[in-house]
Design an enzyme around this catalytic site. Sequence first.
Site, PDB file in Angstrom:
ATOM      1  N   ASP A  96       0.932  -1.198   0.565  1.00 25.65           N
ATOM      2  CA  ASP A  96       0.274   0.141   0.011  1.00 25.65           C
ATOM      3  C   ASP A  96       0.772   1.315  -0.175  1.00 25.65           C
ATOM      4  OD1 ASP A  96       0.662   0.002   2.308  1.00 25.65           O
ATOM      5  OD2 ASP A  96      -1.028  -0.529   3.431  1.00 25.65           O
ATOM      6  N   ASP A 270      -8.038  -7.454   1.191  1.00 28.77           N
ATOM      7  CA  ASP A 270      -7.017  -7.650   2.037  1.00 28.77           C
ATOM      8  C   ASP A 270      -7.338  -7.344   3.622  1.00 28.77           C
ATOM      9  OD1 ASP A 270      -5.523  -4.892   3.053  1.00 28.77           O
ATOM     10  OD2 ASP A 270      -6.150  -5.021   1.525  1.00 28.77           O
ATOM     11  N   CYS A 308     -12.618 -28.222   9.070  1.00 32.21           N
ATOM     12  CA  CYS A 308     -11.431 -27.859   8.066  1.00 32.21           C
ATOM     13  C   CYS A 308     -10.402 -28.500   8.029  1.00 32.21           C
ATOM     14  CB  CYS A 308     -10.883 -26.652   9.264  1.00 32.21           C
ATOM     15  SG  CYS A 308      -8.942 -26.206   8.866  1.00 32.21           S
ATOM     16  N   CYS A 310      -6.824 -28.663   7.776  1.00 31.28           N
ATOM     17  CA  CYS A 310      -5.434 -27.634   7.917  1.00 31.28           C
ATOM     18  C   CYS A 310      -5.044 -27.419   8.839  1.00 31.28           C
ATOM     19  CB  CYS A 310      -6.092 -25.780   8.180  1.00 31.28           C
ATOM     20  SG  CYS A 310      -6.262 -25.673   9.957  1.00 31.28           S
ATOM     21  N   CYS A 313      -6.086 -28.113  12.545  1.00 31.14           N
ATOM     22  CA  CYS A 313      -7.368 -28.911  13.169  1.00 31.14           C
ATOM     23  C   CYS A 313      -7.088 -30.033  13.197  1.00 31.14           C
ATOM     24  CB  CYS A 313      -8.732 -28.364  12.289  1.00 31.14           C
ATOM     25  SG  CYS A 313      -9.593 -26.713  12.606  1.00 31.14           S
ATOM     26  N   HIS A 339      -4.823 -20.915  11.513  1.00 30.37           N
ATOM     27  CA  HIS A 339      -5.878 -21.538  10.935  1.00 30.37           C
ATOM     28  C   HIS A 339      -7.197 -20.462  10.086  1.00 30.37           C
ATOM     29  CE1 HIS A 339     -10.258 -23.535  11.622  1.00 30.37           C
ATOM     30  NE2 HIS A 339     -10.751 -22.093  11.894  1.00 30.37           N
TER      31      HIS A 339
END
Length: 381
Positions: A96, A270, A308, A310, A313, A339
């Site tokens: 940015d 974002d 989930c 991931c 998890c 996560h």
Amino acid sequence: MPEPAIKYRLIKKEKHTGARLGEIITPHGTFETPMFMPVGTLATVKSIAPEELESMGANIILSNTYHLWLRPGEDIVEEAGGLHKFMNWDKGILTDSGGFQVFSLSDLRQIEEKGVHFRNHLNGSKMFLSPEKAIQIQNKLGPDIMMSFDECPPFDESFDYVKKSVERTTRWAERGLKAHTKPNSQGLFGIIQGAGYKELREQSAKELVAMDFPGYSIGGLSVGEPKHSMNEVLEYTTPLIPENKPRYLMGVGTADSLIDGVIRGVDMFDCVLPTRIARNGTVMTSQGRVVIKNAKYERDFGPLDPKCDCYTCKNYSRAYIRHLIKADETFGLRLTSYHNLYFLLNVMKDVRQAIREDNLLEYRESFFEEYGYNKPNAKNF
């Protein structure tokens, strides 16, 4: 004539909404849109390694010009070979302009035509940031996508003030475009402002589109205005952006706003939210938010989210993560941060598939129902 640094390819439009499936081609790889960018303010996504980001499907991240300017300084990053080498990340990077950070220091800054005088929030020293300086810093940092220096006025500011602000932002965008020394290796986006005034959003978009930036951002939203107001602005603003250019909604990171933004034609998002709330022990799950510090999870040996897959998890329980967070163990915030980022990136993956299948509205309805957004007083995360 050299190829532009950033190109957008439209793959498919969803039949029932303004959503679109596409891809953005950058010097550091091509990625599908719509997509969410994890935020790495100081050249790092807090507590997450680049290899972990790649494994969860992140193809571009955002870094902060203002903070990197203050430390370690753009010259050191340039000497290291640019942000990609400095942080060991070989995929896309967007920076940015630093404008939002400067303007958030409202009690420490003074706006004039040349730029903004403000005080360094770290040590109080006087500093000055202009459109040219913002571009110079970003040229040295070396991201794939850079942002124009703009003013981000409050959403509820008066029409007269916002009109003057929009006109100044247009002049600053033109100055930044002229100062940009690496257009063939770094794409510079314009930022459409105008608060909640349709006439001013149209004016801002028209003036910036005439400058032919390779992409456009929609700024000045997710700054405290009601959700319906943001969606209304998106409905009349995204169609003003050329179809062959990417559309980026800045600072949005709740699952409902990502989905609603996509429906209204946004390609990029974002936000620091997923990692910020993770550090406070709050996680996003398919059944809604979970505040893992709560006592009811003390003996809960199931995963954060049973749906989930991931790393967090698959390997750790709510009880264990609660223990880590309560004990101020760094590993706990690493697990919750991982996560939350995985969750949002996976939501965007599902959104892209829903666009392919022309059933995004059905996906939204089922997601909102399960997450709990349809309940009275539902939280945004």
